[in-house]
Write a protein that holds these residues in place. Sequence first.
Motif, short mmCIF file in Angstrom:
data_model
loop_
_atom_site.label_atom_id
_atom_site.label_comp_id
_atom_site.label_asym_id
_atom_site.label_seq_id
_atom_site.Cartn_x
_atom_site.Cartn_y
_atom_site.Cartn_z
N GLY A 120 0.80 -1.22 0.00
CA GLY A 120 0.00 0.00 0.00
C GLY A 120 0.82 1.26 0.00
N GLU A 121 2.07 1.18 -0.47
CA GLU A 121 2.96 2.34 -0.52
C GLU A 121 3.51 2.45 -1.94
OE1 GLU A 121 5.98 2.01 2.46
OE2 GLU A 121 4.57 1.24 3.98
N GLU A 122 3.00 3.39 -2.72
CA GLU A 122 3.44 3.53 -4.11
C GLU A 122 4.71 4.38 -4.16
OE1 GLU A 122 1.62 4.54 -8.53
OE2 GLU A 122 0.42 4.91 -6.73
N ARG A 123 5.84 3.72 -4.05
CA ARG A 123 7.14 4.39 -4.05
C ARG A 123 8.21 3.37 -4.43
NH1 ARG A 123 10.13 2.97 0.44
NH2 ARG A 123 8.97 1.86 2.07
N VAL A 124 9.38 3.89 -4.76
CA VAL A 124 10.53 3.03 -5.05
C VAL A 124 11.39 2.96 -3.79
CG1 VAL A 124 12.57 2.70 -6.48
CG2 VAL A 124 10.50 3.70 -7.47
N PRO A 125 11.64 1.78 -3.26
CA PRO A 125 12.49 1.67 -2.06
C PRO A 125 13.88 2.27 -2.31
CG PRO A 125 11.37 -0.41 -2.50
CD PRO A 125 11.12 0.47 -3.68
N GLU A 126 14.51 2.67 -1.22
CA GLU A 126 15.82 3.32 -1.33
C GLU A 126 16.92 2.34 -1.72
OE1 GLU A 126 16.75 5.37 2.25
OE2 GLU A 126 14.97 6.67 2.18
N ASN A 127 16.81 1.09 -1.29
CA ASN A 127 17.88 0.12 -1.50
C ASN A 127 17.44 -0.94 -2.51
OD1 ASN A 127 19.55 1.27 0.69
ND2 ASN A 127 17.90 0.49 2.00
N VAL A 128 17.84 -0.75 -3.77
CA VAL A 128 17.47 -1.67 -4.83
C VAL A 128 18.70 -2.48 -5.24
CG1 VAL A 128 16.56 -1.90 -7.17
CG2 VAL A 128 15.68 -0.11 -5.66
N TYR A 129 18.53 -3.81 -5.30
CA TYR A 129 19.63 -4.71 -5.66
C TYR A 129 19.32 -5.39 -6.98
CZ TYR A 129 21.47 -4.17 -0.92
OH TYR A 129 21.99 -3.66 0.24
N MET A 130 20.23 -5.23 -7.93
CA MET A 130 20.12 -5.90 -9.22
C MET A 130 20.96 -7.16 -9.19
SD MET A 130 19.14 -5.71 -12.53
CE MET A 130 19.31 -7.28 -13.40
N ILE A 131 20.34 -8.31 -9.47
CA ILE A 131 21.04 -9.59 -9.48
C ILE A 131 21.12 -10.06 -10.93
CG2 ILE A 131 21.22 -11.87 -8.44
CD1 ILE A 131 20.87 -9.72 -6.35
N GLY A 132 22.34 -10.16 -11.46
CA GLY A 132 22.49 -10.56 -12.85
C GLY A 132 23.74 -11.37 -13.09
N ASP A 133 23.82 -11.94 -14.30
CA ASP A 133 24.96 -12.77 -14.68
C ASP A 133 25.77 -12.18 -15.82
OD1 ASP A 133 22.66 -13.41 -16.44
OD2 ASP A 133 24.10 -14.76 -17.38
N ASN A 134 25.29 -11.06 -16.39
CA ASN A 134 25.95 -10.49 -17.57
C ASN A 134 26.49 -9.10 -17.23
OD1 ASN A 134 26.72 -9.49 -20.07
ND2 ASN A 134 25.00 -10.43 -21.14
N VAL B 250 21.34 -12.76 -2.54
CA VAL B 250 20.16 -12.22 -1.85
C VAL B 250 20.34 -12.25 -0.35
CG1 VAL B 250 17.72 -12.61 -1.39
CG2 VAL B 250 18.57 -12.66 -3.75
N THR B 251 20.86 -13.33 0.18
CA THR B 251 21.03 -13.41 1.64
C THR B 251 22.07 -12.41 2.13
OG1 THR B 251 22.57 -15.28 1.30
CG2 THR B 251 20.27 -15.80 1.83
N ALA B 252 23.11 -12.16 1.33
CA ALA B 252 24.11 -11.15 1.72
C ALA B 252 23.47 -9.77 1.77
CB ALA B 252 25.28 -11.16 0.74
N ALA B 253 22.61 -9.45 0.80
CA ALA B 253 21.93 -8.16 0.79
C ALA B 253 20.97 -8.04 1.97
CB ALA B 253 21.18 -7.98 -0.52
N CYS B 254 20.26 -9.11 2.27
CA CYS B 254 19.31 -9.07 3.39
C CYS B 254 20.03 -8.90 4.72
CB CYS B 254 18.47 -10.35 3.41
SG CYS B 254 17.22 -10.43 2.10
N ARG B 255 21.15 -9.53 4.88
CA ARG B 255 21.91 -9.36 6.13
C ARG B 255 22.39 -7.92 6.28
NH1 ARG B 255 24.15 -14.59 4.63
NH2 ARG B 255 23.25 -16.20 5.99
N LYS B 256 22.77 -7.31 5.17
CA LYS B 256 23.22 -5.92 5.22
C LYS B 256 22.08 -4.99 5.64
CE LYS B 256 25.29 -2.25 2.38
NZ LYS B 256 24.18 -1.28 2.51
N GLU B 257 20.88 -5.21 5.08
CA GLU B 257 19.76 -4.31 5.33
C GLU B 257 18.97 -4.68 6.58
OE1 GLU B 257 19.55 -1.67 3.61
OE2 GLU B 257 20.94 -2.22 2.00
N LEU B 258 18.89 -5.97 6.92
CA LEU B 258 18.02 -6.44 8.00
C LEU B 258 18.79 -6.95 9.21
CD1 LEU B 258 15.44 -8.38 5.79
CD2 LEU B 258 15.36 -6.00 6.51
N GLY B 259 20.12 -7.02 9.12
CA GLY B 259 20.91 -7.48 10.25
C GLY B 259 21.38 -8.91 10.08
N ASP B 260 22.51 -9.22 10.71
CA ASP B 260 23.08 -10.56 10.61
C ASP B 260 22.21 -11.62 11.29
OD1 ASP B 260 25.27 -9.68 9.17
OD2 ASP B 260 26.47 -9.29 10.99
N ASP B 261 21.30 -11.19 12.17
CA ASP B 261 20.47 -12.15 12.89
C ASP B 261 19.18 -12.49 12.14
OD1 ASP B 261 19.45 -9.60 13.16
OD2 ASP B 261 18.73 -9.91 15.22
#
Length: 523
Positions: free
Chosen positions: A427-441, A487-498
């Motif tokens: 219910g929040e029409e906005r772009v989050p501040e922390n966007v992670y692009m996951i790619g191979d190229n 993805v898990t590395a990004a989540c730990r950075k934003e949400l904490g190691d726990d």
Amino acid sequence: MSGFKEVDFGMPSPKQRVHTPPDSPDKTTRPKDSPLDTKKDSLGENRGSIRHRRLGSWGNMVPIETSPGSHNTIEVPALRSPDADTSPYMHNLSLSPSMRERRVSRNSFGAALPIPKSKRQSRLSSVTFPGIQDVLKRPGMPPIQPTREILASQVQDVYAEKVKAAKNMAFVFDIDGVLVHGDRLIPEGKRVLDMLNGDNQLGIRIPHIFLTNGSGKPELARTEQLSKILQNPISTEQFIQSHTPMRALAEYYNTVLVVGGEGTRCREVAEQYGFKDIIVPNDIVAWDPSIAPYRVFTEEERAAARPRDFSKINIDAIMVFSDSRDYATDMQIIVDLLRSENGRLGTIAKDPVSQRIPIYFSQGDMLCPTEHPIPRMSQGAFRIGLEAMYKALTGVELERVVYGKPELATYKYADEVIASWMDILHGEERVPENVYMIGDNPASDIIGGNMYGWNTCLVRTGVFQGGENDPENPASFGVFANVWEAVTAACRKELGDDFVFKWDDKGVNPVLHDSAAASAIEV
């Protein structure tokens, strides 16, 4: 046409050659200074054998396999035509799609391309947990809320800061080489989507969209296919193919040639996008088979074609929606149109620039990961060949517009999709501040994400198989073995190691506890 003399190839002149009669094949005599002298050279090698010839005195030779009865054989030097060097014909984007040399293609960063702004119809049912789409309803009362959603709501109330951080991050996934290989699942891809769709400590859906240079199918058909492979619901509302933003072009052009894809799928895509008069190469071949002399036209293809007199029709633009399935035919027709007078087949423009119709490519990837162990050529290779051919024929550069990664229009459109998806989820029409692009190229996923200010993660399950990072377009957040590690590395950075990457029903549900005093929010 200029002629060539034998001396141009380093061969002895007719006056220098003496041939014995055919009945004496092994006694042909040559002048002692002849390049074909059978005496041993300074290395002690016998140079008289045609079948085992090493480098002669006049450079690289093209050996001719001879039969025992053949007498009059020569070797021709392997010459390199100056036209073989296509680098003068290439745009900077095609030559060096690198952050080291800023691209100055017609639609490089800073240029404006039309992108669709109108929202697509929402399909909320595609993002709910499996099994709760058909929630029981009671007349006059709110629908019954599943136990898991009640518990997740309570957990989220306790961990308000973590919830706020989870809503302030989003993931953008490339597909081929990151989540799947063709139709084959990369196991970590399913695991990641399970977690982002709520199988995590908070039971929260972390926003994510899919941004692929793949194309050739309607979005709904592709999302249904991916949902089955990844065993997770994927909505068209969170999905961008390379040609998805090209729907905006339907407002600008009436009659268009649509190229690429299997069968008539790209025609179907263009129809869904709102294009009015759509032509595909098979329509033109059915009208005039001589336009593609090497094409074998099947009865099935003829039945699906829509021929008409194209010598009386002006085509307004060319849209390459997907990879060509027939390079020879598609290139021939495209070049004919680019050299024509305002898109009229059968004509040649006096001015190849002012009378040239525009051409759009849905993406620019040179390579694409598939089930084959070595990445295959993609639409970018087709485009580069077309650019070189056009320059060789006309002497001028081919101006073209490229969508897809890493072009700016696609990332602007991705912002629109992320904001809309955030509105659907939270219910929040906005772009989050922390966007992670996951790619191979590195040449599309990473350079595009870096230039747009996203955090970029490079995985080793697709095109990239290099060292610690790509030297030309390094990922800003790092290189990872697979999408789960990224993805898990990004989540730990934003949400904490726990942060825990698994929902624990037993830990949060008091009914499942041994102790009656256990709290519903104990984790």
